[in-house]
Design a protein around this motif. Structure first.
Motif, mmCIF file in Angstrom:
data_model
loop_
_atom_site.group_PDB
_atom_site.id
_atom_site.type_symbol
_atom_site.label_atom_id
_atom_site.label_comp_id
_atom_site.label_asym_id
_atom_site.label_seq_id
_atom_site.Cartn_x
_atom_site.Cartn_y
_atom_site.Cartn_z
ATOM 1 N N TRP A 95 0.824 -1.207 0.000
ATOM 2 C CA TRP A 95 0.000 0.000 0.000
ATOM 3 C C TRP A 95 0.856 1.254 0.000
ATOM 4 N N PHE A 96 2.000 1.190 0.682
ATOM 5 C CA PHE A 96 2.920 2.325 0.654
ATOM 6 C C PHE A 96 3.285 2.669 -0.787
ATOM 7 N N ARG A 97 3.608 1.669 -1.595
ATOM 8 C CA ARG A 97 3.988 1.916 -2.987
ATOM 9 C C ARG A 97 2.830 2.524 -3.795
ATOM 10 N N VAL A 98 1.614 2.065 -3.543
ATOM 11 C CA VAL A 98 0.437 2.622 -4.226
ATOM 12 C C VAL A 98 0.277 4.096 -3.855
ATOM 13 N N PHE A 99 0.312 4.397 -2.554
ATOM 14 C CA PHE A 99 0.136 5.776 -2.102
ATOM 15 C C PHE A 99 1.306 6.667 -2.535
ATOM 16 N N GLN A 100 2.499 6.109 -2.571
ATOM 17 C CA GLN A 100 3.670 6.864 -3.037
ATOM 18 C C GLN A 100 3.477 7.259 -4.503
ATOM 19 N N PHE A 101 3.034 6.312 -5.320
ATOM 20 C CA PHE A 101 2.780 6.580 -6.733
ATOM 21 C C PHE A 101 1.701 7.655 -6.890
ATOM 22 N N LEU A 102 0.589 7.497 -6.168
ATOM 23 C CA LEU A 102 -0.507 8.459 -6.269
ATOM 24 C C LEU A 102 -0.086 9.845 -5.782
ATOM 25 N N HIS A 103 0.677 9.900 -4.698
ATOM 26 C CA HIS A 103 1.151 11.185 -4.175
ATOM 27 C C HIS A 103 1.984 11.906 -5.235
ATOM 28 N N LYS A 104 2.850 11.168 -5.884
ATOM 29 C CA LYS A 104 3.715 11.751 -6.913
ATOM 30 C C LYS A 104 2.907 12.202 -8.139
ATOM 31 N N VAL A 105 2.037 11.332 -8.633
ATOM 32 C CA VAL A 105 1.233 11.666 -9.811
ATOM 33 C C VAL A 105 0.319 12.853 -9.516
ATOM 34 N N PHE A 106 -0.324 12.840 -8.369
ATOM 35 C CA PHE A 106 -1.217 13.950 -8.008
ATOM 36 C C PHE A 106 -0.432 15.248 -7.823
ATOM 37 N N ALA A 107 0.758 15.171 -7.211
ATOM 38 C CA ALA A 107 1.568 16.381 -7.002
ATOM 39 C C ALA A 107 1.997 16.985 -8.334
ATOM 40 N N TYR A 108 2.438 16.147 -9.274
ATOM 41 C CA TYR A 108 2.821 16.669 -10.592
ATOM 42 C C TYR A 108 1.602 17.186 -11.366
ATOM 43 N N SER A 109 0.455 16.529 -11.194
ATOM 44 C CA SER A 109 -0.778 17.012 -11.825
ATOM 45 C C SER A 109 -1.154 18.372 -11.250
ATOM 46 N N LEU A 110 -1.023 18.512 -9.938
ATOM 47 C CA LEU A 110 -1.303 19.797 -9.300
ATOM 48 C C LEU A 110 -0.357 20.871 -9.825
ATOM 49 N N LEU A 111 0.909 20.537 -9.945
ATOM 50 C CA LEU A 111 1.885 21.489 -10.476
ATOM 51 C C LEU A 111 1.493 21.930 -11.890
ATOM 52 N N GLY A 112 1.093 20.992 -12.733
ATOM 53 C CA GLY A 112 0.659 21.327 -14.090
ATOM 54 C C GLY A 112 -0.572 22.223 -14.103
ATOM 55 N N LEU A 113 -1.536 21.918 -13.247
ATOM 56 C CA LEU A 113 -2.745 22.736 -13.181
ATOM 57 C C LEU A 113 -2.465 24.129 -12.622
ATOM 58 N N VAL A 114 -1.559 24.212 -11.657
ATOM 59 C CA VAL A 114 -1.165 25.526 -11.129
ATOM 60 C C VAL A 114 -0.504 26.332 -12.246
ATOM 61 N N GLY A 115 0.329 25.686 -13.053
ATOM 62 C CA GLY A 115 0.943 26.366 -14.194
ATOM 63 C C GLY A 115 -0.112 26.875 -15.164
ATOM 64 N N LEU A 116 -1.119 26.060 -15.441
ATOM 65 C CA LEU A 116 -2.217 26.465 -16.323
ATOM 66 C C LEU A 116 -3.011 27.616 -15.706
ATOM 67 N N HIS A 117 -3.241 27.547 -14.411
ATOM 68 C CA HIS A 117 -3.951 28.595 -13.672
ATOM 69 C C HIS A 117 -3.202 29.926 -13.772
ATOM 70 N N VAL A 118 -1.900 29.885 -13.540
ATOM 71 C CA VAL A 118 -1.071 31.104 -13.617
ATOM 72 C C VAL A 118 -1.054 31.634 -15.052
ATOM 73 N N ALA A 119 -0.882 30.733 -16.013
ATOM 74 C CA ALA A 119 -0.858 31.158 -17.418
ATOM 75 C C ALA A 119 -2.184 31.822 -17.803
ATOM 76 N N GLY A 120 -3.291 31.267 -17.351
ATOM 77 C CA GLY A 120 -4.595 31.852 -17.644
ATOM 78 C C GLY A 120 -4.745 33.231 -17.027
ATOM 79 N N ALA A 121 -4.332 33.375 -15.774
ATOM 80 C CA ALA A 121 -4.425 34.687 -15.113
ATOM 81 C C ALA A 121 -3.554 35.718 -15.821
ATOM 82 N N LEU A 122 -2.351 35.320 -16.225
ATOM 83 C CA LEU A 122 -1.457 36.251 -16.930
ATOM 84 C C LEU A 122 -2.000 36.588 -18.319
ATOM 85 N N LYS A 123 -2.602 35.606 -18.990
ATOM 86 C CA LYS A 123 -3.203 35.860 -20.305
ATOM 87 C C LYS A 123 -4.313 36.894 -20.189
ATOM 88 N N HIS A 124 -5.168 36.718 -19.175
ATOM 89 C CA HIS A 124 -6.258 37.672 -18.989
ATOM 90 C C HIS A 124 -5.746 39.056 -18.610
#
Length: 189
Positions: free
Chosen positions: A144-173
C-alpha cells in the motif's frame, strides 16, 4: 459571535474577501515550497542527516498545514459573498471552472496520499504537525505504501501542471486580453 460573511466581505464589488485572498497567496507560497522541498529531499542521499531529520518532517507538517488551509478556504467560500463571475468566453469559463475544481480536489488529495504513504510505510515514524504527532489510521504495508507513493507523486505533478495552467490563464487575462473585465488577477490581488 461575528458573522463570517460580514467579516470576510470583499473590499470591492469585484474582489474576493480579504481572508480568501490572504489564504490563496499563503497557500501558493507553501505549495511552491513543498514542491521544492519534495524535489530536494528525494534527491538527497539517504545518508544525509537533514533528509530525514528536517526535510521529511517539515514537508509532512507543511503538507498538513496546506490541507487545513484548504479546508478553511472551502468553509469561507461557502459562507462568503464572492465576486461575480468574470466576463470570459464560454470555453474559457468552462476551462477555468474545471481547473479550479481539479486544483481544489488535488489540494486535498495530495496531502491525503502523502499521509497515507507515510502511515503505511513500515519504517515510518509517522506524521507530525510541527512536532504534534497525528494518529496513524492505516496499517503498515509495503504494497500500500507503494500505491500511495505513486498516487502522491502523480497527483503532485498534476497539481503542479494545473497551477501552471492557472497562472498562465491569469497572466493571459491580465496582459493579452484587451477587456479589463477579463482581468481575473485583480480579483485576488
Amino acid at each position: 459571535m461575528t458573522d463570517l460573511t460580514a467579516a470576510n466581505a470583499p473590499t470591492g464589488p469585484d474582489k474576493y474577501p480579504v481572508a480568501l485572498r490572504v489564504l490563496h497567496w499563503l497557500r501558493a507560497i507553501l505549495i511552491l515550497g513543498l514542491i521544492a522541498a519534495g524535489w530536494t529531499m528525494t534527491s538527497l542521499d539517504d545518508g544525509t542527516e537533514a533528509k530525514f531529520a528536517q526535510f521529511y518532517p517539515l514537508h509532512k507538517s507543511f503538507g498538513v498545514l496546506v490541507f487545513l488551509i484548504v479546508l478553511v478556504q472551502l468553509a469561507i467560500r461557502s459562507a462568503a459573498r464572492l465576486p461575480p463571475e468574470p466576463v470570459l468566453p464560454a470555453h474559457e469559463r468552462v476551462l477555468s471552472r474545471v481547473v479550479h475544481i481539479a486544483i481544489y480536489v488535488l489540494l486535498l488529495a495530495v496531502p491525503l496520499m502523502g499521509y497515507a504513504m507515510s502511515s503505511t510505510y513500515p519504517d515510518s515514524d509517522g506524521v507530525t504537525l510541527f512536532g504534534l504527532p497525528l494518529p496513524e489510521l492505516l496499517p503498515k504495508s509495503e504494497q500500500w505504501f507503494r500505491v500511495f507513493q505513486f498516487l502522491h507523486k502523480v497527483f503532485a505533478y498534476s497539481l503542479l501542471g494545473l497551477v501552471g495552467l492557472h497562472v498562465a490563464g491569469a497572466l493571459k487575462h491580465r496582459f493579452v486580453d484587451a477587456d479589463p473585465q477579463a482581468d481575473v488577477l485583480r480579483r485576488m490581488w
